[in-house]
Scaffold this active site. Structure first.
Site, PDB file in Angstrom:
ATOM      1  N   GLY A  46      11.622  20.347 -33.804  1.00 55.62           N
ATOM      2  CA  GLY A  46      11.807  19.029 -34.392  1.00 55.62           C
ATOM      3  C   GLY A  46      12.189  19.138 -35.852  1.00 55.62           C
ATOM      4  N   GLN A  51      13.380  16.589 -44.446  1.00 61.77           N
ATOM      5  CA  GLN A  51      13.405  18.047 -44.623  1.00 61.77           C
ATOM      6  C   GLN A  51      14.778  18.574 -45.033  1.00 61.77           C
ATOM      7  OE1 GLN A  51      11.347  18.483 -40.609  1.00 61.77           O
ATOM      8  NE2 GLN A  51      10.652  20.323 -41.665  1.00 61.77           N
ATOM      9  N   CYS A  92       5.887  24.419 -39.021  1.00 63.29           N
ATOM     10  CA  CYS A  92       6.876  23.516 -39.610  1.00 63.29           C
ATOM     11  C   CYS A  92       8.000  24.348 -40.217  1.00 63.29           C
ATOM     12  CB  CYS A  92       6.195  22.676 -40.689  1.00 63.29           C
ATOM     13  SG  CYS A  92       7.312  21.535 -41.519  1.00 63.29           S
ATOM     14  N   LEU A  93       9.249  23.917 -40.000  1.00 63.04           N
ATOM     15  CA  LEU A  93      10.382  24.667 -40.548  1.00 63.04           C
ATOM     16  C   LEU A  93      10.373  24.658 -42.074  1.00 63.04           C
ATOM     17  CD1 LEU A  93      13.260  23.611 -38.115  1.00 63.04           C
ATOM     18  CD2 LEU A  93      11.876  25.710 -38.104  1.00 63.04           C
ATOM     19  N   HIS A 134       4.111  14.660 -35.970  1.00 63.18           N
ATOM     20  CA  HIS A 134       4.377  15.589 -37.072  1.00 63.18           C
ATOM     21  C   HIS A 134       5.650  15.176 -37.825  1.00 63.18           C
ATOM     22  CE1 HIS A 134       4.719  19.870 -38.712  1.00 63.18           C
ATOM     23  NE2 HIS A 134       5.907  19.371 -38.920  1.00 63.18           N
ATOM     24  N   GLU A 135       6.712  14.866 -37.059  1.00 60.82           N
ATOM     25  CA  GLU A 135       7.985  14.498 -37.702  1.00 60.82           C
ATOM     26  C   GLU A 135       7.884  13.144 -38.380  1.00 60.82           C
ATOM     27  OE1 GLU A 135       9.861  16.875 -38.037  1.00 60.82           O
ATOM     28  OE2 GLU A 135       9.115  18.138 -36.423  1.00 60.82           O
ATOM     29  N   HIS A 138       6.569  13.435 -41.810  1.00 57.13           N
ATOM     30  CA  HIS A 138       7.568  13.845 -42.806  1.00 57.13           C
ATOM     31  C   HIS A 138       8.256  12.626 -43.431  1.00 57.13           C
ATOM     32  CE1 HIS A 138       7.662  18.192 -42.660  1.00 57.13           C
ATOM     33  NE2 HIS A 138       7.817  18.220 -41.350  1.00 57.13           N
TER      34      HIS A 138
HETATM   35 NI    NI Z   1       7.583  19.836 -40.083  1.00 55.26          NI
END
Ligand code: NI
Length: 169
Positions: A46, A51, A92-93, A134-135, A138
Site C-alpha cells: 500500500g 508518502q 511501511c515503505l 495504515h494508509e 498517512h
Molecule cells: Ni506506511
C-alpha cells in the site's frame, strides 16, 4: 509522470494533512499510476499520496500475491469500525526495515471513490483491513511508529537517520 520518490521517516512532510480530491481526472489517474509503479518497485502492499509528497487523499493498495489486484481509494472514509481490535505486525515503505505490532480495529467499512470516480464500498479485515487503516493514517499525517512507545520511536528515528546518511540521501 516522472518517477516518484517515497519520503522516509522522520521527514516532516510525512506529517502533512492531505486535502480531499475535488475531481477525479487524468491528473489524479497519472498520480495513481505513478504511485502503483513506486509501490510495486518497493515491493509494498500500500502507498498513500502523502508518502510521495502529494498532499491529496489518494491511496493505492495491492495485497494480492500475484500483484495484479489494484485497489484505488480516493477520499476514503471509514464509516464503521469494529469494537474488536487485533494486534498485528506492520511495516511501511517510509520506514524501511522496521516492523512492529500495532493494535487496530479488526474490521472496518470503507467508502471511497475509485480510479474512474465511481463509488467504492466494502468491508475489510485481516491484511486488507490493516492496510486501509495504515494508509488512511498517512493521509492525516500519521506514521505507524507513532503508535509505539517514545523510546522505540526514538530508536527508529536514529536508525532511519543513520540509514539515510549511509545511503548518502
Ligand atoms: Ni506506511
Amino acid at each position: 509522470m516522472s518517477k516518484l520518490t517515497i519520503l522516509r521517516y522522520p521527514d516532516p512532510r510525512l506529517h502533512t494533512i492531505a486535502r480531499p480530491v475535488t475531481e477525479v481526472d487524468d491528473r489524479i489517474r497519472r498520480l495513481v499510476d505513478g504511485m502503483f509503479e513506486a509501490m510495486y518497485a518497493a515491493e509494498g502492499v500500500g502507498l498513500a499520496a502523502t508518502q510521495v509528497d502529494v498532499h491529496e487523499r489518494v491511496i493505492v493498495i495491492d495485497t494480492s500475491d500475484k500483484r495484479d489486484d489494484q485497489l484505488v481509494l480516493i477520499n476514503p472514509e471509514l464509516v464503521l469500525i469494529s469494537d474488536e481490535q487485533v494486534l498485528s505486525e506492520e511495516g511501511c515503505l517510509s520506514v524501511p526495515t522496521v516492523y512492529d505490532k500495532v493494535l487496530r480495529p479488526a474490521r472496518v467499512r470503507v467508502h471511497a471513490l475509485g480510479r474512474e470516480g465511481e463509488r467504492v464500498e466494502f468491508d475489510a479485515e485481516g491484511l486488507l483491513g490493516k492496510c486501509v487503516q495504515h494508509e488512511m493514517d498517512h493521509l492525516v499525517g500519521k506514521v505507524f511508529v507513532e503508535y509505539l512507545s517514545p523510546l522505540k520511536r526514538n530508536r527508529i528515528k536514529t536508525k532511519m537517520l543513520k540509514q539515510a546518511r549511509d545511503e548518502g540521501r
